[in-house]
Design an enzyme around this catalytic site. Structure first.
Site, PDB file in Angstrom:
ATOM      1  N   CYS A   2       0.828  -1.211   0.000  1.00  0.00           N
ATOM      2  CA  CYS A   2       0.000   0.000   0.000  1.00  0.00           C
ATOM      3  C   CYS A   2       0.858   1.254   0.000  1.00  0.00           C
ATOM      4  O   CYS A   2       1.462   1.618   1.020  1.00  0.00           O
ATOM      5  CB  CYS A   2      -0.923  -0.013   1.221  1.00  0.00           C
ATOM      6  SG  CYS A   2      -1.992   1.430   1.331  1.00  0.00           S
ATOM      7  N   GLY A  19       6.768  -8.583   6.691  1.00  0.00           N
ATOM      8  CA  GLY A  19       8.216  -8.445   6.707  1.00  0.00           C
ATOM      9  C   GLY A  19       8.660  -7.169   7.397  1.00  0.00           C
ATOM     10  O   GLY A  19       7.866  -6.473   8.039  1.00  0.00           O
ATOM     11  N   ASP A  67      11.882 -15.619   3.084  1.00  0.00           N
ATOM     12  CA  ASP A  67      13.303 -15.307   2.919  1.00  0.00           C
ATOM     13  C   ASP A  67      14.128 -15.529   4.173  1.00  0.00           C
ATOM     14  O   ASP A  67      15.342 -15.682   4.099  1.00  0.00           O
ATOM     15  CB  ASP A  67      13.472 -13.842   2.481  1.00  0.00           C
ATOM     16  CG  ASP A  67      12.728 -13.523   1.194  1.00  0.00           C
ATOM     17  OD1 ASP A  67      12.582 -14.444   0.373  1.00  0.00           O
ATOM     18  OD2 ASP A  67      12.293 -12.370   1.020  1.00  0.00           O
ATOM     19  N   MET A  79      14.777 -18.211  -4.429  1.00  0.00           N
ATOM     20  CA  MET A  79      14.410 -16.867  -3.990  1.00  0.00           C
ATOM     21  C   MET A  79      15.148 -16.519  -2.692  1.00  0.00           C
ATOM     22  O   MET A  79      15.969 -17.282  -2.206  1.00  0.00           O
ATOM     23  CB  MET A  79      12.895 -16.771  -3.804  1.00  0.00           C
ATOM     24  CG  MET A  79      12.121 -16.967  -5.091  1.00  0.00           C
ATOM     25  SD  MET A  79      10.322 -16.896  -4.886  1.00  0.00           S
ATOM     26  CE  MET A  79      10.071 -15.128  -4.866  1.00  0.00           C
ATOM     27  N   ARG A  87      15.544 -12.727  -2.041  1.00  0.00           N
ATOM     28  CA  ARG A  87      15.925 -11.318  -2.199  1.00  0.00           C
ATOM     29  C   ARG A  87      17.425 -11.152  -1.939  1.00  0.00           C
ATOM     30  O   ARG A  87      18.237 -11.728  -2.638  1.00  0.00           O
ATOM     31  CB  ARG A  87      15.101 -10.414  -1.280  1.00  0.00           C
ATOM     32  CG  ARG A  87      13.614 -10.374  -1.638  1.00  0.00           C
ATOM     33  CD  ARG A  87      12.922  -9.216  -0.959  1.00  0.00           C
ATOM     34  NE  ARG A  87      13.055  -9.273   0.498  1.00  0.00           N
ATOM     35  CZ  ARG A  87      12.634  -8.302   1.307  1.00  0.00           C
ATOM     36  NH1 ARG A  87      12.085  -7.209   0.807  1.00  0.00           N
ATOM     37  NH2 ARG A  87      12.763  -8.417   2.619  1.00  0.00           N
ATOM     38  N   VAL A 106      11.710 -41.157  15.456  1.00  0.00           N
ATOM     39  CA  VAL A 106      10.463 -40.448  15.167  1.00  0.00           C
ATOM     40  C   VAL A 106       9.671 -40.194  16.443  1.00  0.00           C
ATOM     41  O   VAL A 106       8.871 -39.262  16.512  1.00  0.00           O
ATOM     42  CB  VAL A 106       9.584 -41.226  14.164  1.00  0.00           C
ATOM     43  CG1 VAL A 106      10.313 -41.432  12.852  1.00  0.00           C
ATOM     44  CG2 VAL A 106       9.101 -42.549  14.737  1.00  0.00           C
ATOM     45  N   GLY A 148       5.304 -45.085  20.715  1.00  0.00           N
ATOM     46  CA  GLY A 148       5.427 -45.865  21.943  1.00  0.00           C
ATOM     47  C   GLY A 148       4.579 -45.233  23.032  1.00  0.00           C
ATOM     48  O   GLY A 148       3.395 -44.968  22.851  1.00  0.00           O
ATOM     49  N   HIS A 159       3.671 -47.477   9.874  1.00  0.00           N
ATOM     50  CA  HIS A 159       5.071 -47.197   9.577  1.00  0.00           C
ATOM     51  C   HIS A 159       5.290 -46.160   8.486  1.00  0.00           C
ATOM     52  O   HIS A 159       6.449 -45.823   8.190  1.00  0.00           O
ATOM     53  CB  HIS A 159       5.793 -48.498   9.219  1.00  0.00           C
ATOM     54  CG  HIS A 159       6.090 -49.334  10.432  1.00  0.00           C
ATOM     55  ND1 HIS A 159       5.117 -50.070  11.080  1.00  0.00           N
ATOM     56  CD2 HIS A 159       7.233 -49.515  11.136  1.00  0.00           C
ATOM     57  CE1 HIS A 159       5.650 -50.681  12.111  1.00  0.00           C
ATOM     58  NE2 HIS A 159       6.934 -50.380  12.174  1.00  0.00           N
ATOM     59  N   MET A 160       4.235 -45.643   7.900  1.00  0.00           N
ATOM     60  CA  MET A 160       4.433 -44.546   6.952  1.00  0.00           C
ATOM     61  C   MET A 160       5.069 -43.340   7.657  1.00  0.00           C
ATOM     62  O   MET A 160       5.712 -42.503   7.015  1.00  0.00           O
ATOM     63  CB  MET A 160       3.106 -44.130   6.317  1.00  0.00           C
ATOM     64  CG  MET A 160       2.083 -43.567   7.294  1.00  0.00           C
ATOM     65  SD  MET A 160       0.701 -42.779   6.466  1.00  0.00           S
ATOM     66  CE  MET A 160       1.496 -41.338   5.829  1.00  0.00           C
TER      67      MET A 160
END
Length: 822
Positions: free
Chosen positions: A92, A121, A169, A211, A213, A565, A611, A697-698
């Protein structure tokens, strides 16, 4: 359940009644912004405040009207998994003028809004701070114009602002990660993984422009995550003659049998003379490579003279000098799109709740703050201190003070760069130190994504420090059978993106084979051990520590890097592999919920692994927007189950169409997944129906996430540096051998709050529930109230550990500090 100390319960001490909070997203969009908006709205409503959307950023604030709308609980439903920002974002120009800000102030006063949560940002946040500073003057002008009543100056005397940084970024100083960065890395790594298969087929070199910047974070971390051959970033332009060095590196890589090369280039890359480094340049300068390379270039990369380094330049260079078949891929805005990662959803949700807390605690004298992430902890920092340091980075780069620019970027950025240099550029044999130490690396426990990145890192750092590295196959079982052989630099090429365990791993503990393992240690003259694994690895170190009394072979430095995991290893907030599992859970839950689109109201019961540790169910529930998550650490009974069903039934009678309930596999022996499914099915009759799904297990499989690749790489590099230090400390010159039998020579390296810490395993015994294989205290339990609040439950929320206003600390470590911090 007993209530905690009332001083720690947020909603009993801080009330939002009578307050109005507005949330807007400004500047560029970023994945995860919607999760932040959702958290602000629901936390604001939870404490009794009115919450408003400001659509289209500052433009909507200036235009007013329908752009400012009151938000409801339901208005932020089903937006957690959506990328971008559903309330819109716009740059703006009018808000930059005094007249524009005057209009914006008038529109806010009309709605009684004096609390702003700005997601954007540095430009957006700087504009918000200026607006705050001018607020009283703007109100006086509006009174003079007759636009508002005179008592409005007193009634709306101060504008309070809290910022959250939404930017892919990661170029904002003061926070380790900005909202959207992790998701952008997911997009980049998905592309790199796909490109590597075709590059290997055709023996090609690929130059990728990413990307960022003027910030090389995306390029640097993606280069670490994929093991790129070369990376060009704005903060560290290459020295003169870099073209020849790069081509020599690519040629040497091919000569060792590699079929591809990857070069990553930041979009604004330049050389030290300010000359752009483009992909085309590289292609036209290559003339003799054999297989394939990958080069990653950050979009803002420069050389030491501020000359841009573009992907075209690099492409032409590679073709002209080496003759390699070279292709350029400019990723562009694909990096900004797509579904937000689990990390970004959790980060944004935590920040959104923290932002509301900060708004309600602020006073007229409190400076505008930004909610940031330091390690694994939320902090609040003065907004303008962060903005000023961010601007200092650019000034340092403009002045060609590149080393200073790297330090100003922060500890995380600097150590990413150190680690990349350590792993990507192999020194000639003549320049390597000669330590005459042999170090063995092995995996123990269940496989976890990121294990291979950790092993690669350990091997290459060890070789760089002069050690001979040995790989042990199939854990301690393989060790006892003599499945051990030397592993070289090139042997671990391409390992970062591989899931599972390429070394092979077993749950077998060493006590069963301790004599044979000691024999193999003696036979191969192993002077140190580095173990990558889960709870079994922790138990193994304790057993080896005990075995030192009988076998001198185990009197060597031993260190463990947590990888599981389940995230159930004591002494570490995070384990390698847990992030990948969370993303698998989150993605699956998104798809499962979407499967109910267009059907009648439905509740899904999902069983997760872990678990007895409820990490995956709890944090996955927060990321997926679950209504409940049942875990062992928080006991529940039939009354709790009934209350949850009634709560969901009430929500389903409104506009909510889908419900999600997660259950940790061992949360309760009797309240099984089938039991809970049948209970919800019976009690929800006439309102919703139920479905169940066991993920299985996936959660352990698939390619590791960028976070797990990066975390595994850095933590393992730090562990290997510790091994080198301990070897030198414990080497007995007169006896010609290593002898280490102190507690601090057998450690676990874990992430604790803001730092990586080495902890003697024997000191972690009192912190461990060995029966249930979990730590006695787990930090993530503090996130469970957030999930409940965002699911519309009334609950106690402990804010004793919430972010406190701190100051930005410049990162200027000693020259001798070679640690690799997160």
């Amino acid at each position: 359940m007993a209530q905690p100390d009332s001083k720690k319960i947020f909603f009993e001490n801080l009330s939002g009644a009578g307050k109005a909070i507005a949330v807007l997203t400004s500047g560029g969009d970023a994945q995860g912004m919607n999760a932040a908006v959702r958290a602000v709205v629901r936390m604001g409503l939870y404490v009794g405040a009115k919450v408003y959307f400001i659509h289209e950023g500052y433009q909507g604030m200036v235009d007013g009207g329908d752009n400012i709308q009151e938000a409801s609980w339901e208005s932020v439903s089903s937006m957690l998994q959506v990328g971008g920002t559903v309330i819109g974002s716009a740059r703006c120009k009018e808000f930059r003028s005094h007249e524009g800000r005057l209009k914006a102030a008038h529109n806010l006063v009309q709605h009684g809004i004096t609390n702003l949560c700005v997601i954007g940002g540095d430009g957006s946040l700087t504009g918000a701070n200026l607006f705050r500073e001018e607020w009283s003057g703007l109100l006086s002008e509006l009174v003079e114009q007759g636009s508002i009543e005179a008592d409005a100056i007193q009634k709306y005397s101060a504008l309070h602002i809290v910022g959250m940084v939404g930017s892919i970024d990661n170029d904002f100083c003061g926070t380790d990660m900005t909202i959207g960065t992790d998701s952008a890395l997911h997009r980049i790594i998905e592309v790199v993984d796909a490109i590597m298969t075709t590059a290997q087929s055709h023996q090609r070199t690929f130059v990728l422009e990413v990307m960022g910047r003027h910030c090389g974070y995306l390029a640097l971390v993606s280069a670490l995550a994929c093991g790129a051959d070369w990376v060009l970033i704005p903060e560290m332009p290459p020295e003169d003659g870099w073209e020849d060095k790069m081509c020599q590196k690519l040629s040497a890589t091919r000569s060792r049998g590699t079929r591809l090369n990857i070069i990553i280039v930041a979009e604004g890359a330049i050389d030290r003379h300010g000359k752009p480094i483009t992909s085309s340049f590289v292609k036209d300068n290559r003339a003799g490579m054999k297989r394939l390379n990958i080069i990653i270039v950050a979009e803002g990369a420069i050389d030491r003279n501020n000359k841009p380094i573009t992907t075209d330049y690099i492409k032409n260079l590679v073709v002209k000098c080496l003759g390699f078949d070279t292709r350029v891929t400019i990723l562009g805005h694909v990096q900004r799109g797509g579904t937000p990662s689990a990390f970004d959803r959790i980060l944004a949700s935590r920040m959104g709740v923290e932002a509301v807390l900060a708004l309600l605690e602020t006073t007229a004298n409190t400076p505008a703050c930004v909610v940031s992430l330091c390690g694994n902890q939320s902090v609040r920092l003065p907004l303008m201190e962060c903005v000023q340091m961010t601007q200092e980075v650019q000034k340092a780069m403009d002045g060609k003070r590149f080393e200073e620019a790297v330090k100003l970027r922060g500890r995380s950025f600097e150590n990413n760069l150190k680690t990349y240099k350590l792993l990507a550029h192999r020194k000639p044999e003549t320049e390597l130190p000669t330590s005459n130490f042999n170090v063995a690396v092995l995996n123990v426990g269940a496989p976890a994504a990121g294990m291979n990145a950790a092993v690669r890192s350990a091997v290459r750092v060890g070789i760089s420090e002069g050690h001979k590295m040995f790989a042990v196959s199939d854990g301690f079982e393989g060790f006892s059978k003599g499945q051990i052989k030397e592993i070289k630099w090139a042997d671990v090429g391409g390992w970062t993106g591989q899931g599972g365990s390429l070394l092979g791993t077993k749950r077998t503990l060493p006590a069963k084979h301790v004599e044979k393992i000691a024999e193999q240690m003696r036979k191969n003259n192993i002077n140190a051990l580095l173990i990558v694994g889960g709870f079994e690895a922790f138990l193994s170190l304790l057993e080896l520590l005990t075995a030192r009394g009988k076998y001198d072979e185990f009197c060597v430095p031993m260190v463990m890097v947590p990888a599981t995991v389940s995230n159930n290893v004591p002494g570490s907030d995070l384990s390698i592999g847990a992030d990948t599992a969370l993303n698998a859970i989150t993605t699956t839950c998104d798809r499962i919920k979407q499967s109910a689109s267009g059907t009648k109201r439905r509740v899904f019961i999902i069983e997760t692994m872990g678990g007895y540790c409820g990490y995956l169910a709890s944090v996955g529930g927060l990321a997926a927007g679950a209504d409940a998550a049942y875990i062992y650490e928080e006991p529940f009974d039939i009354r709790d189950l009934q209350a949850n069903v009634e709560h969901l039934t009430e929500k389903m009678k409104g506009s909510i169409q889908r419900g999600l309930v997660l259950r940790n596999e061992n949360c309760n022996e009797n309240y099984t997944t089938d039991f809970i499914y049948q209970l919800y099915s019976e009690e929800g009759k006439g309102v919703f129906d139920s479905r169940k799904n066991v993920l299985g297990h996936m959660q352990q499989g698939g390619a590791p996430s960028p976070f797990d690749r990066n975390f595994g790489t850095k933590i393992s590099a730090k562990a290997m540096q510790w091994v080198t230090k301990k070897l030198l400390e414990t080497f007995r010159q007169g006896e010609g051998r290593v002898f280490a039998n102190s507690e601090d020579s057998c450690c676990l390296l874990g992430m604790r709050r803001r730092a990586l810490v080495f902890q003697p395993v024997v000191q972690l015994k009192d912190d461990t529930d060995f029966v249930h294989r979990i730590p006695k205290e787990q930090w993530w339990l503090k996130l469970r109230p957030l999930m409940k609040i965002l699911a519309k439950y009334k609950t106690s929320y402990d804010v004793s550990d919430s972010g406190q206003l701190e100051h930005v600390v410049r990162n200027r470590p000693k020259e001798s500090d070679a640690s690799v911090a997160m």
